[in-house]
Write a protein that holds these residues in place. Structure first.
Motif, PDB file in Angstrom:
ATOM      1  N   SER A 180       0.724  -1.130   0.064  1.00 24.80           N
ATOM      2  CA  SER A 180      -0.074  -0.071   0.113  1.00 24.80           C
ATOM      3  C   SER A 180       1.088   1.262   0.119  1.00 24.80           C
ATOM      4  CB  SER A 180      -0.920  -0.014   1.090  1.00 24.80           C
ATOM      5  OG  SER A 180      -0.087   0.333   2.249  1.00 24.80           O
ATOM      6  N   ASP A 221      -2.599  -2.082  -2.805  1.00 29.43           N
ATOM      7  CA  ASP A 221      -3.521  -2.115  -1.697  1.00 29.43           C
ATOM      8  C   ASP A 221      -3.807  -0.632  -1.519  1.00 29.43           C
ATOM      9  OD1 ASP A 221      -5.019  -2.225   0.461  1.00 29.43           O
ATOM     10  OD2 ASP A 221      -3.224  -2.893   1.657  1.00 29.43           O
ATOM     11  N   SER A 223      -6.237   0.533   0.720  1.00 33.20           N
ATOM     12  CA  SER A 223      -6.679   0.854   2.060  1.00 33.20           C
ATOM     13  C   SER A 223      -5.925   1.756   2.611  1.00 33.20           C
ATOM     14  CB  SER A 223      -6.719  -0.452   3.232  1.00 33.20           C
ATOM     15  OG  SER A 223      -7.676  -1.516   3.028  1.00 33.20           O
ATOM     16  N   HIS A 224      -6.601   2.743   3.308  1.00 38.04           N
ATOM     17  CA  HIS A 224      -5.788   4.099   3.983  1.00 38.04           C
ATOM     18  C   HIS A 224      -5.731   4.932   3.143  1.00 38.04           C
ATOM     19  CE1 HIS A 224      -5.121   2.777   8.374  1.00 38.04           C
ATOM     20  NE2 HIS A 224      -4.933   1.655   7.921  1.00 38.04           N
ATOM     21  N   LEU A 243      -8.513  -3.588  -1.592  1.00 33.45           N
ATOM     22  CA  LEU A 243      -8.481  -2.977  -0.336  1.00 33.45           C
ATOM     23  C   LEU A 243      -8.443  -3.933   0.904  1.00 33.45           C
ATOM     24  CD1 LEU A 243     -10.525  -1.173  -2.290  1.00 33.45           C
ATOM     25  CD2 LEU A 243     -11.099  -0.115  -0.189  1.00 33.45           C
ATOM     26  N   HIS A 245      -8.060  -3.903   4.029  1.00 38.51           N
ATOM     27  CA  HIS A 245      -8.891  -4.004   5.274  1.00 38.51           C
ATOM     28  C   HIS A 245      -9.570  -2.801   5.344  1.00 38.51           C
ATOM     29  CE1 HIS A 245      -4.913  -2.330   6.093  1.00 38.51           C
ATOM     30  NE2 HIS A 245      -5.505  -1.907   7.270  1.00 38.51           N
ATOM     31  N   SER A 246     -10.731  -2.549   4.977  1.00 37.10           N
ATOM     32  CA  SER A 246     -11.652  -1.575   4.738  1.00 37.10           C
ATOM     33  C   SER A 246     -13.027  -1.955   5.096  1.00 37.10           C
ATOM     34  CB  SER A 246     -11.705  -0.927   3.321  1.00 37.10           C
ATOM     35  OG  SER A 246     -10.405  -0.352   3.233  1.00 37.10           O
ATOM     36  N   ARG A 256     -12.339   6.298   6.062  1.00 40.25           N
ATOM     37  CA  ARG A 256     -11.487   4.842   5.983  1.00 40.25           C
ATOM     38  C   ARG A 256     -12.164   3.884   5.027  1.00 40.25           C
ATOM     39  NH1 ARG A 256      -9.298   1.555   5.287  1.00 40.25           N
ATOM     40  NH2 ARG A 256      -8.222   0.620   6.939  1.00 40.25           N
TER      41      ARG A 256
END
Length: 423
Positions: A180, A221, A223-224, A243, A245-246, A256
């Motif tokens: 990411s 990635d 996510s964030h 993603l 972990h979203s 987020r």
């Protein structure tokens, strides 16, 4: 007995010996035999795309082979509980906190990232009887067949390589297959979802990151990352994105989480949205309370020493946290809320574009889904909602592995470095 059932029985027996007796294995095996949903769960490849567990690897006295207790230890992933929760493996994250955007800061982040990658590889090598380093989707399947848990490496935050993108090749050579660009704060690559816009998406170097990730077969990635980063990554990447972990913004409005419109773009590109179990992204924050906020700030300062924190020290911090939470109660997300995110995502973008990560050992954990031993509940809930075992297999690992296959199929073979495999 199926190959998967045989593997599970062998792993349960091994875990039971570490826990002090075969009773645990017998009880776990009996539970699977008596519970149809658990039997389905045991036949699937269950993969979590974001374990922050590597933060524990350098701690004195801590071992991945010990059975920890989330409530008292604060730890949510270890080998015995992978067996207990029917978890076959996942992406173990090299998380690097944001720091000074200077040459000195970049060098420190680089060294930190390399050290963390080495710790993950050392864990796998030390326990090669139960863990296997995974570089491809096929490697994950081979590990399952060999009665082992597979370990992918991922990077959360591009800080270790933002100063020199050729370092992406170095980390790829260490086994990293997912990256990411950004975390809580903006960096030289991209804007964060939780910071004020600086680049309005990807920086020029961030756009080079996308191209290099494609060239190396690294899954991107987001996510964030900010909404603009997500959209630009979809536009620029040749491969599907993830993603890792979203959550879903339509269920809880938090920066987020991903909007329905952007989730649809991810799916149209062939990507996957992995639903997490992070309470702060699922329920509204409590009203400001100076006393509570001061107590929590002091507590979090203690957690910043994670790398050197003993098991006893962390237990003491966890006890302090419980005392603060008891004195200043705040809303906490629950399993029903998690399922609301998951089911909304599936209904919106389809079963081929949704997965799961608890964000465990990184702040994840909610009532009813507090560590990986609770994962069979998700399978049971999806069966109850009318999804087939084949559908659930896609959610638990099939979709993420497909994205990895597609990203690696589009790589430039001449650019991908050889990775030393020691197990």
């Amino acid at each position: 007995m199926s190959q998967r059932s045989s593997r599970t029985a062998a792993a349960l027996a091994g875990a039971a010996l570490m826990l002090g007796g075969v009773g645990v294995a017998i009880a776990s095996a009996g539970k699977a035999a008596a519970d149809p949903a658990r039997a389905v769960h045991e036949k699937l490849i269950v993969l979590d795309t974001h374990f922050d567990t590597p933060a524990n690897l350098g701690r004195p006295g801590w071992s991945i082979m010990d059975h920890h207790v989330a409530v008292t230890d604060g730890d949510q992933v270890d080998y015995p509980r992978m067996v207990e929760g029917g978890v076959d493996g996942g992406f173990f994250a090299i998380y690097t906190p944001s720091g000074p955007r200077t040459p000195e800061g970049d060098r420190a982040a680089r060294d930190f990232g390399i050290q963390r990658a080495a710790q993950i590889r050392e864990m796998v090598a030390k326990h090669s009887d139960v863990f296997s380093l995974a570089l491809t989707a096929d490697d994950a399947q081979k590990a399952v067949a060999a009665h082992k848990r597979f370990v992918f490496l991922s990077m959360e935050n591009g800080y270790p390589f933002e100063g020199d993108l050729t370092l992406m090749r170095t980390f790829r050579a260490l086994g990293v297959t997912m990256m990411s660009p950004v975390h809580f704060k903006n960096n030289d690559l991209a804007d964060s979802a939780t910071d004020a816009p600086e680049w309005h998406g990807l920086s020029p170097k961030g756009k080079e990151f996308i191209a290099e990730a494609n060239r190396l077969g690294i899954v991107i990635d987001v996510s964030h990352a900010s909404d603009d980063v997500l959209r630009q990554a979809i536009e620029l990447s040749k491969a599907p994105i993830i993603l890792s972990h979203s959550g879903m913004r339509a269920i809880h409005d938090h920066p987020r989480n991903v909007s329905d419109a952007d989730a649809t773009l991810v799916a149209a590109k062939g990507g996957v949205i992995q639903i997490n179990a992070y309470s702060a992204y699922m329920v509204a924050a409590p009203a400001p309370d100076p006393a509570r906020d001061a107590a929590m700030k002091a507590l979090m300062a203690g957690f910043m020493r994670m790398d050197s924190m003993s098991v006893a020290d962390k237990r003491a911090l966890m006890a302090q946290r419980k005392a603060i939470e008891a004195k200043y109660p705040a809303p906490r997300a629950n399993f029903a809320m998690f399922m609301a995110h998951l089911l909304h995502a599936i209904r919106l973008v389809g079963i081929d574009h949704v997965g799961i990560s608890g964000d465990f050992d990184g702040g994840g954990g909610i009532d009813g889904l507090n560590d990986i031993t609770d994962y069979p509940k998700v399978t049971a809930a999806l069966l109850k909602a009318g999804y087939t075992p084949a559908d659930i297999g896609k959610v638990w690992g099939g979709n993420a592995l497909r994205v990895l296959r597609e990203a690696q199929a589009l790589a430039d073979p001449a650019a991908v470095p050889k990775v030393l495999v020691t197990n």
